[in-house]
Motif scaffolding. Structure first.
Motif, PDB file in Angstrom:
ATOM      1  N   ARG A  65       0.839  -1.235   0.055  1.00 15.93           N
ATOM      2  CA  ARG A  65       0.066  -0.058   0.002  1.00 15.93           C
ATOM      3  C   ARG A  65       1.133   1.296   0.064  1.00 15.93           C
ATOM      4  N   SER A  66       0.560   2.043  -0.875  1.00 17.36           N
ATOM      5  CA  SER A  66       1.570   3.177  -1.188  1.00 17.36           C
ATOM      6  C   SER A  66       1.544   4.105   0.228  1.00 17.36           C
ATOM      7  N   GLY A  67       2.842   4.528   0.683  1.00 22.13           N
ATOM      8  CA  GLY A  67       2.781   5.156   1.761  1.00 22.13           C
ATOM      9  C   GLY A  67       2.989   4.644   3.165  1.00 22.13           C
ATOM     10  N   ASN A  68       2.591   3.258   3.094  1.00 21.54           N
ATOM     11  CA  ASN A  68       2.749   2.528   4.578  1.00 21.54           C
ATOM     12  C   ASN A  68       3.993   2.149   4.825  1.00 21.54           C
ATOM     13  N   VAL A  69       4.807   3.167   5.200  1.00 23.34           N
ATOM     14  CA  VAL A  69       6.183   3.077   5.812  1.00 23.34           C
ATOM     15  C   VAL A  69       6.238   2.102   7.094  1.00 23.34           C
ATOM     16  N   ILE A  95       2.166 -10.783  -5.273  1.00 22.05           N
ATOM     17  CA  ILE A  95       2.392  -9.250  -4.749  1.00 22.05           C
ATOM     18  C   ILE A  95       1.051  -8.886  -5.132  1.00 22.05           C
ATOM     19  N   ILE A  96       0.083  -8.498  -4.054  1.00 21.71           N
ATOM     20  CA  ILE A  96      -1.027  -7.679  -4.192  1.00 21.71           C
ATOM     21  C   ILE A  96      -0.550  -6.326  -4.052  1.00 21.71           C
ATOM     22  N   VAL A  97      -1.088  -5.617  -5.181  1.00 18.58           N
ATOM     23  CA  VAL A  97      -0.876  -3.958  -4.946  1.00 18.58           C
ATOM     24  C   VAL A  97      -2.081  -3.374  -4.777  1.00 18.58           C
ATOM     25  N   GLU A  98      -2.097  -2.735  -3.696  1.00 24.16           N
ATOM     26  CA  GLU A  98      -3.720  -1.739  -3.435  1.00 24.16           C
ATOM     27  C   GLU A  98      -3.658  -0.595  -4.443  1.00 24.16           C
ATOM     28  N   SER A  99      -4.841  -0.167  -4.350  1.00 21.62           N
ATOM     29  CA  SER A  99      -5.084   1.146  -4.969  1.00 21.62           C
ATOM     30  C   SER A  99      -4.064   2.156  -4.486  1.00 21.62           C
ATOM     31  N   GLY A 100      -3.618   3.202  -5.518  1.00 25.37           N
ATOM     32  CA  GLY A 100      -3.131   4.220  -5.032  1.00 25.37           C
ATOM     33  C   GLY A 100      -1.949   4.474  -6.082  1.00 25.37           C
ATOM     34  N   THR A 101      -1.055   5.507  -6.031  1.00 29.94           N
ATOM     35  CA  THR A 101      -0.167   6.044  -6.766  1.00 29.94           C
ATOM     36  C   THR A 101       1.235   5.430  -6.576  1.00 29.94           C
ATOM     37  N   TYR A 102       1.860   4.860  -7.420  1.00 34.28           N
ATOM     38  CA  TYR A 102       3.332   4.559  -6.871  1.00 34.28           C
ATOM     39  C   TYR A 102       4.458   5.095  -7.994  1.00 34.28           C
ATOM     40  N   PRO A 103       5.038   6.180  -7.206  1.00 39.14           N
ATOM     41  CA  PRO A 103       6.117   6.943  -8.222  1.00 39.14           C
ATOM     42  C   PRO A 103       7.175   6.059  -8.471  1.00 39.14           C
ATOM     43  N   VAL A 104       7.807   6.191  -9.728  1.00 40.37           N
ATOM     44  CA  VAL A 104       8.705   5.233 -10.102  1.00 40.37           C
ATOM     45  C   VAL A 104      10.092   6.375 -10.556  1.00 40.37           C
ATOM     46  N   SER A 105      11.129   6.391  -9.790  1.00 44.63           N
ATOM     47  CA  SER A 105      12.339   7.093 -10.049  1.00 44.63           C
ATOM     48  C   SER A 105      13.393   6.359 -10.551  1.00 44.63           C
ATOM     49  N   SER A 106      13.365   5.089 -10.176  1.00 47.72           N
ATOM     50  CA  SER A 106      14.647   4.211 -11.161  1.00 47.72           C
ATOM     51  C   SER A 106      13.607   2.888 -11.316  1.00 47.72           C
TER      52      SER A 106
END
Length: 289
Positions: A65-69, A95-106
């Protein structure tokens, strides 16, 4: 004197002997006595409550989940990034990816085998640098249910296939709209196969607003089926051996739907061009062989 005869004197008349039965006659029941006092109640001692258990992480199925540090990868406490999940997941896992935005810098490198990476609705992989967003470095992997896009048009592809037997299915892949004629656009692409990769399957995706839907390098093989492509310069076949079937084309239309570059075989799977068109919704084909 009377004498009794012995035989006569010892005779008993048994018919006249009546025995008295040996029976007991019960008298009336007396009154009930008073109830005795209640005895003491026994005590049951409950032991102390043990600590609450926790669900362990199952590395064959991880959640993101995006942001769940600081997450561990369980459904209740997902990992924060796709890269973390790839590092931890076991071969043949999910790998189950929840709704949200996942930024890619590499580049995200899926370098393991037989992993199913599944995106829930509105799971968006957003490219924010000039690099490949996702590299399938392993084999037998499945990528399904994602949206791939970018914050600007970069001259690179969203997905590059570097292994065999991978499946890219039911994704939406698009770039930001570029101005002018498509032949002047930055060369951004949806999917690129590395040379000689084998038996990869691209199925059921929607690809639009890019220079090319995909670039298929020499001697790569596989299947391109049931995709919808529009507002691009189509699929570019550079000596690859790909079976095209059931693809369709939206609006705005592509410059061409399928381009067969010089050096590409004139035999199967591209003969005849008429049949290739018929099997792909009357595709516009640029035959440069």
């Amino acid at each position: 004197m009377n004498f009794c005869c012995f035989d006569k004197c010892n005779i008993i008349d048994r018919t006249r002997f009546i025995p008295i039965p040996n029976t007991m006659v019960q008298g009336p029941i007396g009154p009930t006595g008073p109830t005795g006092p209640t005895g003491p109640t026994g005590l049951s001692v409950t032991g102390p409550t043990g600590p609450t258990g926790t669900l362990g992480v199952n590395n064959s199925m991880l959640f993101v989940r995006s942001g769940n540090v600081g997450g561990t990868g369980t459904q209740e406490n997902p990992l924060a990034t796709i890269e973390e999940a790839i590092n931890l997941v076991e071969d043949n896992g999910y790998i189950i990816v929840e709704s949200g935005t996942y930024p890619v810098s590499s580049t995200i490198n899926l370098n393991k085998n037989n992993i199913s990476m599944l995106g829930k609705p509105d799971s968006i992989i957003n490219l924010e640098t000039n690099s490949v967003a996702l590299l399938l470095g392993g084999s037998g992997n499945t990528i399904e249910g994602f949206t791939f896009t970018s914050d600007q048009a970069y001259p690179s592809e969203f997905i590059q296939i570097g292994g065999d037997d991978n499946v890219i299915r039911n994704n939406i892949i698009y770039g930001p709209q570029q101005a002018g004629s498509s032949d002047t656009w930055v060369t951004n692409r949806g999917i690129v196969t590395q040379g000689a990769t084998q038996n990869n399957w691209i199925d059921g995706n929607i690809l639009f607003s890019m220079r090319q839907a995909g670039y298929l390098n020499p001697n790569s093989t596989g299947y391109i089926t049931h995709n919808v492509v529009y507002n691009t310069r189509g699929w570019v076949v550079d000596q690859a051996l790909m079976q095209f079937s059931g693809n369709s084309w939206g609006s705005p239309s592509n410059a061409v739907d399928i381009a067969l570059l010089f050096g590409t075989t004139t035999s199967v799977p591209y003969d005849s061009v008429t049949e290739l068109q018929r099997n792909n919704s009357s595709a516009t084909i640029s035959d440069q062989r």
